[in-house]
Design a protein around this motif. Sequence first.
Motif, PDB file in Angstrom:
ATOM      1  N   VAL A 219     -55.860  84.076 146.708  1.00  0.00           N
ATOM      2  CA  VAL A 219     -57.018  83.489 146.034  1.00  0.00           C
ATOM      3  C   VAL A 219     -56.600  82.899 144.685  1.00  0.00           C
ATOM      4  CG1 VAL A 219     -59.252  83.996 144.974  1.00  0.00           C
ATOM      5  CG2 VAL A 219     -58.695  84.942 147.217  1.00  0.00           C
ATOM      6  N   SER A 220     -55.731  83.592 143.983  1.00  0.00           N
ATOM      7  CA  SER A 220     -55.248  83.064 142.712  1.00  0.00           C
ATOM      8  C   SER A 220     -54.517  81.748 142.900  1.00  0.00           C
ATOM      9  CB  SER A 220     -54.330  84.086 142.035  1.00  0.00           C
ATOM     10  OG  SER A 220     -53.788  83.559 140.834  1.00  0.00           O
ATOM     11  N   MET A 221     -53.663  81.658 143.931  1.00  0.00           N
ATOM     12  CA  MET A 221     -52.889  80.439 144.167  1.00  0.00           C
ATOM     13  C   MET A 221     -53.744  79.281 144.644  1.00  0.00           C
ATOM     14  SD  MET A 221     -49.897  80.761 143.121  1.00  0.00           S
ATOM     15  CE  MET A 221     -49.179  79.258 143.787  1.00  0.00           C
ATOM     16  N   ALA A 222     -54.908  79.568 145.233  1.00  0.00           N
ATOM     17  CA  ALA A 222     -55.794  78.489 145.676  1.00  0.00           C
ATOM     18  C   ALA A 222     -56.259  77.637 144.493  1.00  0.00           C
ATOM     19  CB  ALA A 222     -57.000  79.068 146.410  1.00  0.00           C
ATOM     20  N   GLY A 223     -56.269  78.207 143.302  1.00  0.00           N
ATOM     21  CA  GLY A 223     -56.674  77.463 142.120  1.00  0.00           C
ATOM     22  C   GLY A 223     -55.525  77.028 141.237  1.00  0.00           C
ATOM     23  N   PHE A 224     -54.316  77.013 141.814  1.00  0.00           N
ATOM     24  CA  PHE A 224     -53.122  76.687 141.036  1.00  0.00           C
ATOM     25  C   PHE A 224     -52.568  75.343 141.516  1.00  0.00           C
ATOM     26  CE2 PHE A 224     -48.639  77.379 139.688  1.00  0.00           C
ATOM     27  CZ  PHE A 224     -48.874  77.672 138.359  1.00  0.00           C
ATOM     28  N   ALA A 225     -52.693  74.308 140.708  1.00  0.00           N
ATOM     29  CA  ALA A 225     -52.266  72.967 141.099  1.00  0.00           C
ATOM     30  C   ALA A 225     -50.754  72.894 141.278  1.00  0.00           C
ATOM     31  CB  ALA A 225     -52.702  71.944 140.048  1.00  0.00           C
ATOM     32  N   TYR A 339     -50.268  83.059 151.320  1.00  0.00           N
ATOM     33  CA  TYR A 339     -50.069  82.424 150.008  1.00  0.00           C
ATOM     34  C   TYR A 339     -49.962  80.906 150.176  1.00  0.00           C
ATOM     35  CZ  TYR A 339     -47.160  82.066 145.621  1.00  0.00           C
ATOM     36  OH  TYR A 339     -46.611  81.763 144.402  1.00  0.00           O
ATOM     37  N   GLY A 340     -49.177  80.483 151.178  1.00  0.00           N
ATOM     38  CA  GLY A 340     -48.960  79.056 151.409  1.00  0.00           C
ATOM     39  C   GLY A 340     -50.189  78.331 151.906  1.00  0.00           C
ATOM     40  N   LEU A 341     -50.930  78.943 152.835  1.00  0.00           N
ATOM     41  CA  LEU A 341     -52.157  78.316 153.317  1.00  0.00           C
ATOM     42  C   LEU A 341     -53.163  78.156 152.190  1.00  0.00           C
ATOM     43  CD1 LEU A 341     -52.606  80.082 156.773  1.00  0.00           C
ATOM     44  CD2 LEU A 341     -52.132  77.658 156.371  1.00  0.00           C
ATOM     45  N   ALA A 342     -53.246  79.179 151.336  1.00  0.00           N
ATOM     46  CA  ALA A 342     -54.155  79.105 150.197  1.00  0.00           C
ATOM     47  C   ALA A 342     -53.741  77.992 149.241  1.00  0.00           C
ATOM     48  CB  ALA A 342     -54.187  80.448 149.472  1.00  0.00           C
ATOM     49  N   ILE A 358     -62.137  65.522 136.313  1.00  0.00           N
ATOM     50  CA  ILE A 358     -61.271  66.597 135.838  1.00  0.00           C
ATOM     51  C   ILE A 358     -62.099  67.846 135.548  1.00  0.00           C
ATOM     52  CG2 ILE A 358     -59.776  67.318 133.934  1.00  0.00           C
ATOM     53  CD1 ILE A 358     -58.686  64.475 133.841  1.00  0.00           C
ATOM     54  N   THR A 359     -63.340  67.657 135.127  1.00  0.00           N
ATOM     55  CA  THR A 359     -64.223  68.805 134.897  1.00  0.00           C
ATOM     56  C   THR A 359     -64.402  69.623 136.174  1.00  0.00           C
ATOM     57  OG1 THR A 359     -65.424  67.610 133.166  1.00  0.00           O
ATOM     58  CG2 THR A 359     -66.530  69.517 134.158  1.00  0.00           C
ATOM     59  N   ALA A 360     -64.508  68.949 137.306  1.00  0.00           N
ATOM     60  CA  ALA A 360     -64.651  69.649 138.583  1.00  0.00           C
ATOM     61  C   ALA A 360     -63.403  70.483 138.888  1.00  0.00           C
ATOM     62  CB  ALA A 360     -64.904  68.648 139.704  1.00  0.00           C
ATOM     63  N   VAL A 361     -62.233  69.965 138.533  1.00  0.00           N
ATOM     64  CA  VAL A 361     -60.993  70.718 138.720  1.00  0.00           C
ATOM     65  C   VAL A 361     -61.011  71.986 137.879  1.00  0.00           C
ATOM     66  CG1 VAL A 361     -58.481  70.678 138.414  1.00  0.00           C
ATOM     67  CG2 VAL A 361     -59.660  68.654 139.284  1.00  0.00           C
ATOM     68  N   ILE A 362     -61.470  71.870 136.646  1.00  0.00           N
ATOM     69  CA  ILE A 362     -61.530  73.027 135.744  1.00  0.00           C
ATOM     70  C   ILE A 362     -62.469  74.089 136.298  1.00  0.00           C
ATOM     71  CG2 ILE A 362     -62.297  73.778 133.457  1.00  0.00           C
ATOM     72  CD1 ILE A 362     -61.289  71.070 132.386  1.00  0.00           C
ATOM     73  N   VAL A 363     -63.644  73.685 136.757  1.00  0.00           N
ATOM     74  CA  VAL A 363     -64.617  74.629 137.303  1.00  0.00           C
ATOM     75  C   VAL A 363     -64.044  75.336 138.531  1.00  0.00           C
ATOM     76  CG1 VAL A 363     -66.867  74.839 138.432  1.00  0.00           C
ATOM     77  CG2 VAL A 363     -66.618  73.407 136.393  1.00  0.00           C
ATOM     78  N   PHE A 364     -63.415  74.575 139.417  1.00  0.00           N
ATOM     79  CA  PHE A 364     -62.834  75.158 140.629  1.00  0.00           C
ATOM     80  C   PHE A 364     -61.747  76.171 140.274  1.00  0.00           C
ATOM     81  CE2 PHE A 364     -59.434  74.957 143.876  1.00  0.00           C
ATOM     82  CZ  PHE A 364     -60.140  75.471 144.964  1.00  0.00           C
ATOM     83  N   THR A 365     -60.903  75.835 139.318  1.00  0.00           N
ATOM     84  CA  THR A 365     -59.822  76.734 138.914  1.00  0.00           C
ATOM     85  C   THR A 365     -60.371  78.031 138.330  1.00  0.00           C
ATOM     86  OG1 THR A 365     -58.349  74.868 138.476  1.00  0.00           O
ATOM     87  CG2 THR A 365     -57.769  76.971 137.474  1.00  0.00           C
ATOM     88  N   LEU A 366     -61.353  77.922 137.449  1.00  0.00           N
ATOM     89  CA  LEU A 366     -61.946  79.124 136.858  1.00  0.00           C
ATOM     90  C   LEU A 366     -62.580  80.011 137.922  1.00  0.00           C
ATOM     91  CD1 LEU A 366     -63.611  77.655 133.633  1.00  0.00           C
ATOM     92  CD2 LEU A 366     -61.562  79.090 133.762  1.00  0.00           C
ATOM     93  N   ALA A 367     -63.256  79.406 138.895  1.00  0.00           N
ATOM     94  CA  ALA A 367     -63.909  80.178 139.950  1.00  0.00           C
ATOM     95  C   ALA A 367     -62.893  80.962 140.777  1.00  0.00           C
ATOM     96  CB  ALA A 367     -64.726  79.254 140.850  1.00  0.00           C
ATOM     97  N   THR A 368     -61.771  80.333 141.113  1.00  0.00           N
ATOM     98  CA  THR A 368     -60.755  81.024 141.918  1.00  0.00           C
ATOM     99  C   THR A 368     -60.111  82.174 141.148  1.00  0.00           C
ATOM    100  OG1 THR A 368     -59.079  79.398 141.256  1.00  0.00           O
ATOM    101  CG2 THR A 368     -60.222  79.005 143.342  1.00  0.00           C
ATOM    102  N   ALA A 372     -60.098  86.092 142.111  1.00  0.00           N
ATOM    103  CA  ALA A 372     -58.854  86.855 142.214  1.00  0.00           C
ATOM    104  C   ALA A 372     -58.921  88.114 141.360  1.00  0.00           C
ATOM    105  CB  ALA A 372     -57.666  85.986 141.792  1.00  0.00           C
ATOM    106  N   LEU A 373     -59.534  88.007 140.196  1.00  0.00           N
ATOM    107  CA  LEU A 373     -59.687  89.172 139.319  1.00  0.00           C
ATOM    108  C   LEU A 373     -60.529  90.254 140.001  1.00  0.00           C
ATOM    109  CD1 LEU A 373     -59.264  90.524 136.556  1.00  0.00           C
ATOM    110  CD2 LEU A 373     -61.323  89.324 135.760  1.00  0.00           C
TER     111      LEU A 373
END
Length: 390
Positions: A219-225, A339-342, A358-368, A372-373
């Motif tokens: 889940v953490s990697m899903a938000g990692f560009a 990990y890879g599929l995510a 870019i705002t949408a990218v930020i929101v998606f990253t924070l959510a993932t 993960a937390l």
Amino acid sequence: MRFVLALGVVSMLADVVYEGARAVTGPYLATFGASAALVGFITGFGEAVALVFRLFTGRISDRTHRHWALSIVGYAITVVAVPVLALSTALWQAAGLVIAERFGKAVRTPARDTMLAQASADTGRGTAFAIHEALDQSGALLGPLLVAGMIAVSGYELGFAVLAVPGALALLTLAWLRCAVPKPAAYEHPHEDDARGAAGAAPTRLPGRFWLYTAFTSVSMAGFATFGVLSYHLQVRHVLSAGLIPVTYSAAMGAAALAALASGHVYDRIGLRGLVIALPLSAAVPFLSFSAHPAWVWIGALVWGAAMGIHESTLRAAVADLVPAPRRGSGYGVFTAAYGLAWLAGSTIIGVLYDRSITAVIVFTLATQLAALALFVPLAVQRPWTPVAG
């Protein structure tokens, strides 16, 4: 430790090759007309191939014990595919070679990590994997600088072609190490799990705690560009010149090496709980790396590299302590497949969102990272994390 260091030198030379190429993958694909979404998909698909196929190569490693053969074949695929990128004349050719390079990593990594785990019986797994990763990232630091210099002289073609030299040195070093240490399993002390495996009663299921840990990391990697998307931003928005983009990647790899050493020490001292730092680092990346200001971009590269160093070193080391020794190759395969599929899904989504906002990218990253937390908390509180030496 000498074996860990020697294997680290092999990885360092190989990293000069493929990390030198990855530093400019996004801009290079853009020269063939690729969009941000397509760059995100290609680089994400490549990472998925590198990780998902370990589900199969890990099982092959466990069943055949041909760790050296798989390692050598995997490294050979990588060090051949990258220099051939210099001959690409179409997007499909370049994309195919990028994915082929990642396939080589899928072939070699479970077997190599199994040998590394065997050699870390007395050194501490966090320390051994951290040292290996630090050497590995030293190559990742040098490779982009080499490519940047060649691009400045004569363009992308020379940048890729020159990587044939460290590739050949990596294969020669690996062949020497194979002759010097034909059976790395001799480093590891027998355990109960090993004894049961020898008696034909090896565990058939991976532990529940392993699955929760895999879900948290995925889940953490899903938000990692991927860096391909980050470098694409730098190219198309003209934030940095083409020659400086691989230098930012080199800086990121330097940060990754330092973060790997620090997180390995933390893991051996206090366990998994100390690794929660990877989540805020990942969350900070889009705020910095998708900026239009060069100073923030450079800081973002360091933050991205630090998070990557933790993921590629200490989070790998923990798998060896979660999975019984007879299932270690399979455990690495399953872990990296998820990990890879995510990462494939996440990098594609990030590429699509980038084309819109870019705002949408930020929101998606924070959510993932928040999700993960939520998965990390039960891992940290179920019981004290006790790394097992050997």
